[in-house]
Design a protein around this motif. Structure first.
Motif, mmCIF file in Angstrom:
data_model
loop_
_atom_site.group_PDB
_atom_site.id
_atom_site.type_symbol
_atom_site.label_atom_id
_atom_site.label_comp_id
_atom_site.label_asym_id
_atom_site.label_seq_id
_atom_site.Cartn_x
_atom_site.Cartn_y
_atom_site.Cartn_z
ATOM 1 N N CYS A 61 23.771 3.990 -21.826
ATOM 2 C CA CYS A 61 23.754 3.478 -20.194
ATOM 3 C C CYS A 61 25.370 2.949 -19.816
ATOM 4 C CB CYS A 61 23.167 2.218 -20.158
ATOM 5 S SG CYS A 61 22.428 2.213 -18.422
ATOM 6 N N TYR A 62 25.392 4.296 -18.656
ATOM 7 C CA TYR A 62 26.653 4.932 -18.146
ATOM 8 C C TYR A 62 27.013 4.029 -16.827
ATOM 9 C CZ TYR A 62 31.388 6.776 -16.857
ATOM 10 O OH TYR A 62 32.230 6.819 -16.652
ATOM 11 N N VAL A 63 28.028 3.051 -16.600
ATOM 12 C CA VAL A 63 27.584 3.531 -15.008
ATOM 13 C C VAL A 63 28.926 3.645 -14.755
ATOM 14 C CG1 VAL A 63 28.082 1.209 -13.461
ATOM 15 C CG2 VAL A 63 26.558 1.341 -15.520
ATOM 16 N N ASN A 64 28.576 4.422 -14.213
ATOM 17 C CA ASN A 64 29.770 5.355 -13.233
ATOM 18 C C ASN A 64 30.469 4.098 -12.384
ATOM 19 O OD1 ASN A 64 31.498 6.554 -10.721
ATOM 20 N ND2 ASN A 64 30.360 8.455 -11.331
ATOM 21 N N ARG A 70 26.006 4.295 -10.182
ATOM 22 C CA ARG A 70 24.851 4.548 -10.144
ATOM 23 C C ARG A 70 24.890 4.842 -11.769
ATOM 24 N NH1 ARG A 70 24.356 10.873 -10.588
ATOM 25 N NH2 ARG A 70 22.245 11.197 -11.732
ATOM 26 N N SER A 71 24.135 4.390 -12.161
ATOM 27 C CA SER A 71 23.743 4.197 -14.070
ATOM 28 C C SER A 71 23.064 5.161 -14.435
ATOM 29 C CB SER A 71 23.653 2.918 -14.261
ATOM 30 O OG SER A 71 22.376 2.742 -13.884
ATOM 31 N N TYR A 72 23.747 5.699 -15.749
ATOM 32 C CA TYR A 72 22.723 6.323 -16.537
ATOM 33 C C TYR A 72 23.192 6.726 -17.696
ATOM 34 C CZ TYR A 72 26.849 8.716 -14.267
ATOM 35 O OH TYR A 72 27.810 8.917 -14.101
ATOM 36 N N THR A 73 22.281 7.608 -18.522
ATOM 37 C CA THR A 73 22.421 8.105 -19.954
ATOM 38 C C THR A 73 23.340 8.633 -20.453
ATOM 39 O OG1 THR A 73 19.951 7.098 -19.874
ATOM 40 C CG2 THR A 73 20.778 8.206 -22.115
ATOM 41 N N LYS A 82 26.262 14.208 -19.935
ATOM 42 C CA LYS A 82 25.888 13.292 -19.151
ATOM 43 C C LYS A 82 24.505 14.499 -19.537
ATOM 44 C CE LYS A 82 22.981 12.143 -15.161
ATOM 45 N NZ LYS A 82 22.173 13.316 -14.321
#
Ligand SMILES: [Zn+2]
Length: 271
Positions: free
Chosen positions: A24-27, A32-35, A144
């Protein structure tokens, strides 16, 4: 009668879930967070490798002035990004082509086509384009996208084993992944990079309103037949972009004014 596949489904689901949680990466700019399953190190290596290949395949512009201008603007933007991408190895290159485009590769490799530079009128507009590309790098959108490919592959394989008519499943799943899964994410990434571009431009003392002008110009020169219908496109429509940027740009005006003179002075000292 077909034998039902004894695919170990539970361990697969667990490992996919763990991978998503671990990646999980948080910009750092938008929150915004995404994988992102790839590591920054992997992205930097892959980006550098791909950029070397592009430089061999496409003509690097011999226009010293254009290259120096892009590097001057980009170095101001990279300076304000600072620790956003600690392992970034920034490189900004002008390619000799009339294409109206620019691109960013993971790890900080950015290409701008001469055609796009010719279309734009000033440094603020060029900063909007480069700021957007730097946004993709900081957001790790490349990693991503690669991670989505990995997940689509894994989940597709798991699902395919559960359904007897695997071919039918894959066909249906292929349709779902292309139209509803991958594309809307890309559109969101584009919108995110647009907002990050405004943020970086303002911090580097470039007028955020210029991003609106860039897309107005792009819209003027794009032929109707080149515009795919909005639902099919991986990018937001020009009209949507112009509307979103016009709405957001004034919010960055104070930051821009606070940084404009500082950078102008710095450039005067350096020249
Ligand atoms: Zn983009």
């Amino acid at each position: 009668m077909k034998k039902r596949s004894r695919f170990p489904i539970l361990p697969c689901i667990i490992s996919v879930a763990l991978a998503i949680l671990a990646g999980c990466y948080v910009n750092p700019v938008t929150g915004r967070s995404y994988t992102v399953l790839t590591s920054v190190g992997q992205e930097v290596r892959m980006g550098a490798q791909a950029f070397e290949e592009i430089k061999k395949e496409e003509k690097v512009s011999a226009d010293q002035e254009a290259n120096a201008r892009v590097r001057r603007i980009a170095s101001r933007l990279a300076e304000v990004v600072g620790e956003g991408v600690p392992e970034a190895n920034w490189e900004f290159v002008v390619f000799d082509s009339e294409t109206l485009n620019a691109f960013a590769l993971p790890g900080g490799k950015v290409g701008v086509y001469a055609g796009l530079i010719d279309l734009l009128d000033d440094d603020d507009e060029l900063a909007a384009v480069i700021g957007h590309e730097i946004g993709h790098v900081v957001a790790r959108h490349g990693g991503k996208r690669m991670s989505q490919g990995i997940l689509v592959g894994v989940i597709g394989a798991v699902g395919g084993a559960m359904v007897e008519n695997a071919e039918l499943f894959r066909q249906a799943y292929g349709g779902i992944t292309n139209a509803a899964f991958v594309l809307p994410h890309s559109r969101k990434d584009e919108q995110e990079a647009d907002m990050m571009g405004l943020h970086f431009a303002a911090l580097a003392g470039y007028d955020p309103e210029a991003a609106v002008r860039v897309w107005q110009k792009m819209d003027e020169v794009s032929k109707p037949e080149d515009r795919p219908p909005a639902w099919l496109s991986t990018h937001p429509t020009n009209a949507q972009r112009i509307a979103d940027l016009s709405e957001a740009a004034p919010r960055y005006r104070d930051v821009y004014l606070a940084n404009k003179d500082r950078f102008a002075e710095q450039e005067r000292e350096n020249s």
